[in-house]
Every structure is written in structure tokens, then in C-alpha cells.
Design an enzyme around this catalytic site. Structure first.
Site, mmCIF file in Angstrom:
data_model
loop_
_atom_site.group_PDB
_atom_site.id
_atom_site.type_symbol
_atom_site.label_atom_id
_atom_site.label_comp_id
_atom_site.label_asym_id
_atom_site.label_seq_id
_atom_site.Cartn_x
_atom_site.Cartn_y
_atom_site.Cartn_z
ATOM 1 N N GLU A 1 2.330 2.093 -3.342
ATOM 2 C CA GLU A 1 1.118 2.400 -4.601
ATOM 3 C C GLU A 1 0.852 3.959 -4.600
ATOM 4 O O GLU A 1 0.933 4.659 -4.782
ATOM 5 C CB GLU A 1 -0.342 1.643 -4.042
ATOM 6 C CG GLU A 1 -1.455 2.227 -5.060
ATOM 7 C CD GLU A 1 -2.598 2.706 -3.698
ATOM 8 O OE1 GLU A 1 -2.828 3.385 -4.013
ATOM 9 O OE2 GLU A 1 -2.965 1.714 -3.256
ATOM 10 N N HIS B 1 1.108 -0.903 -0.023
ATOM 11 C CA HIS B 1 0.199 -0.393 0.131
ATOM 12 C C HIS B 1 1.539 1.154 0.041
ATOM 13 O O HIS B 1 0.624 2.292 -0.924
ATOM 14 C CB HIS B 1 -0.924 -0.076 1.317
ATOM 15 C CG HIS B 1 -1.638 1.343 1.154
ATOM 16 N ND1 HIS B 1 -1.429 1.785 2.553
ATOM 17 C CD2 HIS B 1 -2.693 1.834 1.130
ATOM 18 C CE1 HIS B 1 -2.031 3.040 1.923
ATOM 19 N NE2 HIS B 1 -3.298 2.623 1.332
#
Length: 420
Positions: free
Chosen positions: A52, A49
Site C-alpha cells: 500500500e 501494508h
């Protein structure tokens, strides 16, 4: 609906899939990477995450501001998300700007600078996101449920990670994760809208043709354990999930489980909504859900209620679950099938939904599924198939996750006994 799906593979192994739609003026496209939270070692949980986020913070060719300005200058949208089994980077643009969107996504995936200063700023953003999730009980309860179902395993880890781990992640961690997991063999370029497959393939060859083929072999197998997790908080409500092991994407009864979930708690005509919310008023929210993974899955029931209702809610909920397989009717199975078919067909009116669907199907099945195939599979689910799925799911060891006013919630063993 047209099923003119086209597939091709670049020399490095990266797959390209398209769903041309000549009657629209836009294109939705993106890269679906077959890695997510499940691909993380425990000591770097949250790195998928965080990466990202960092992909948008500047490349060798563009600053973060330039990335935002270029996509918005053509009226487009660029975004990303991380799930437990994949990470997606996607855009929606007018048809004439597809090449720009491909170039932008290729740039952030291959040339992200992962600047240390940007990392500190973005780490702060993610830490705020973790804090916000913690402060949102009807959100964080699902992380608690996942962890209790798959304890001590990557599939049980939270997507955002923990604050303590995220604070320790470095640029070297990000680079290692990127080099290990982001390779041609784990990436699919998917597009739906007004674009030809030949044009998409040409853009892909130019933008991704030099991506290395990585040696990633997939996640470790998951083992459902089940159990109990409860957290008392000074809230007015009790947030509760009662769940069971579900099926994986490749199970022949995948569609039967989807029908089961729909008729049990998938709408206002479902059993749980009618009996528990409408007739008894015991909850303000109740629904069932399924989480499918490559090799396993989860079937869950979420209820949001006042803490004083817990002792009355549990017996009714458990009775509905325990009796379902023996009290099914043809009418409710037919209604659930129709709901699923309608949802499927309505979703296909969106280029973004179609792009995401075929991208994920390539990662799971190695090919996009046709509309006719999906409708047929849902339509083939009969009452016997739903019974066949319901009995082993609901007789398995349950997982209980509770947050808030837990004082009147029965002990785990008592709830498990009610479900038998």
C-alpha cells in the site's frame, strides 16, 4: 437519504458501484481490494501494508512527486489504508475531476514500479511506524489481543507486520503478492457524490478493463482460541482488554451484537462507563468494541487504568459482563438502538463514508445495503435478541491482553471464573 445505488460488472469481473448525490459538488471514489493482512503467509506478514505504501512511490507514467502534485493541483486528496480483510485506495475531488482520480488510482494499482531504492526508503518509514505503534500502548494492546484470540493464524497477525519480517521483504515478494491477490475479481470501484453511474462505468472500462482476473479463492477459515497475554512495562497505567469470540458479518444476529456493544460500553450512558468510570472512578477510559470478519468476529472491552486499580477493577468489570443478559432493560436496548440508527444516518451525510460503506458492502455481501434496510435491521433488535447474543458470547473462553503495570492483575483462570 437517496438509495439510488447502481451496480455493474466489467467484462473481466471487476465490479462497479455508485451512490449518486446530485446536491453535492464533490465525488469520493476508490478501489476496495478484498485482501489484507489475513491474506498473507506468516513469512511475509506486513506485505499488504508495505505494498500500500509502495503504490504511491512512482509508476511507469508518474513519479511520486507527480502523483502528489496532480491530485493537489485540483484540491483533491488521495490516500489508502490496509485492514485485516481489505486494502483501500481512495480519493476525494471536485465533481469535474473524477476522471483524474480514477486514472491516478488505476495507475498506482497497475503500473507501480516498486523501485528498489524507493523500497528501502519506504521500508524505513514502515519500520518507524512499527516502532511508534510499539511505543503507543493503547494502540499496540489491540495487536496483542488479536494475536491471543487467533494464535498462529493469519487473522491474528499484526497489520504492520514485525520489524524482522519487514526488513526481509523484497521487490519479488511485493510483485508476487500483487500478482496473486490484486485481480479484477477481488477489486470493487466505488463512488459516492456528484457522478452518474454511466460516467463512472465508462471511466472504469478505460482504466481497469484490461486488469487480469485472478484465481484468488479467499482466506483460510479462522478459529478463535482465546487465551492470555501480558507484558510488564514501566508505565503509570495498565492497558487491558477482556474479550470473547464474536459474530461474523453474515450472522443473523450481527445487529443484535452491535446493540449489545453499544449498551454495554458504547457511550457515557453505557453500563461500563456509568458504573466503572463515573460512579467508581476506576478508569480514565473504558469502552466495548466489535470486530467483524467474513466468518468470525471479536467482542472486546478496553480499559485504561492506573496499575493500583487493577484488583478493584476486574471484579466490577466481570460482574457487569456476567450479569448483563439477566438484567437488561427495555429502556437501555431502545437507547442503544437509537444511538446506532443516529450514527448510521449521520455517517451518510459524508460522501467518503458512503463510498467506503458501499465498497465494503460489495466485498462482504455482493451488493450495497439500503438505508431503509439497515434501519429496519437495527430497529428489529429487541431485548430477547440481545440476550440471545450475550449469553453465548460471554460464556465462551475469554481472551485477556494486558500491558503496563500488570502486577495487581488477577491470574487468567481467576478472571475466567468471575465471568461465568
Amino acid at each position: 437519504m437517496n438509495d439510488g445505488h447502481r451496480i455493474s460488472t466489467l467484462g473481466n469481473g471487476m465490479r462497479i458501484v455508485s451512490d449518486p448525490m446530485a446536491t453535492v459538488e464533490t465525488v469520493s471514489l476508490g478501489v476496495w481490494v478484498g485482501v489484507g493482512t489475513r491474506s498473507e503467509a506468516p513469512e511475509v506478514n506486513g506485505i499488504a501494508h508495505l505494498l500500500e505504501h509502495m503504490a504511491f512511490k512512482g509508476t511507469d507514467r508518474r513519479t511520486a512527486v507527480q502523483i502528489a502534485e496532480e491530485i493537489e493541483a485540483v484540491g483533491g486528496h488521495l490516500n489508502a489504508y490496509t485492514s485485516r480483510e481489505n486494502t483501500a485506495y481512495y480519493a476525494k475531488v471536485l465533481k469535474e475531476d473524477a476522471a483524474l482520480a480514477v486514472d491516478l488510482i488505476a495507475d498506482i494499482l497497475q503500473n507501480a514500479q516498486l523501485d528498489s531504492g524507493e523500497l528501502e526508503r519506504e521500508r524505513n518509514v514502515v519500520l518507524q511506524e512499527i516502532a511508534q505503534a510499539h511505543d503507543t500502548p493503547d494502540d499496540i494492546i489491540f495487536d496483542h489481543f488479536q494475536s491471543a484470540a487467533f494464535p498462529g493464524q493469519p487473522l491474528g497477525q499484526p497489520i504492520l507486520g514485525s520489524a524482522d519480517i519487514v526488513r526481509q521483504l523484497t521487490r519479488d515478494h511485493l510483485n508476487t503478492y500483487l500478482q496473486t491477490n490484486y485481480g479484477a475479481s477481488t477489486m470493487v470501484l466505488s463512488a459516492a457524490g456528484n457522478i452518474s453511474h454511466e460516467a463512472l462505468e465508462e471511466m472504469a472500462e478505460s482504466a481497469f478493463g484490461t486488469v487480469a482476473t485472478n484465481g484468488w479463492r479467499g482466506p483460510e477459515p479462522a478459529a478463535y482460541r482465546g487465551g492470555d497475554t501480558r507484558e510488564a512495562r514501566d508505565l503509570e497505567q495498565l492497558h487491558l482488554i477482556v474479550g470473547f469470540p464474536g459474530l461474523g458479518y453474515h450472522d443473523q444476529d450481527f445487529y443484535a451484537e452491535s446493540v449489545l456493544s453499544t449498551l454495554l460500553g458504547g457511550g457515557m450512558s453505557s453500563r461500563l462507563f456509568r458504573e466503572i468510570r463515573e460512579q467508581r472512578g476506576l478508569v480514565y477510559s473504558i469502552y466495548s468494541f466489535t470486530s467483524f470478519y467474513h466468518d468470525t468476529g471479536l467482542f472486546g472491552i478496553y480499559a485504561g487504568t492506573g496499575g493500583d486499580n487493577a484488583d478493584e477493577l476486574i471484579p466490577v468489570l466481570c460482574e457487569q459482563v456476567a450479569s448483563l443478559a439477566d438484567t437488561l432493560t427495555e429502556a437501555e436496548v431502545d437507547r442503544a438502538r437509537t444511538q446506532l440508527k443516529a450514527s448510521l444516518l449521520m455517517g451518510l451525510e459524508s460522501t467518503m463514508s458512503r463510498c467506503e460503506q458501499i465498497g465494503q458492502q460489495m466485498l462482504v455481501f455482493g451488493r450495497p445495503l439500503t438505508v431503509a434496510e439497515l434501519v429496519d435491521k437495527v430497529g428489529a433488535v429487541d431485548i430477547d435478541a440481545v440476550r440471545r447474543v450475550a449469553k453465548p458470547i460471554f460464556s465462551a473462553k475469554p481472551t485477556i491482553a494486558a500491558l503496563g503495570q500488570i502486577g495487581r492483575l488477577e491470574p487468567y483462570d481467576r478472571i475466567a471464573q468471575r465471568l461465568t
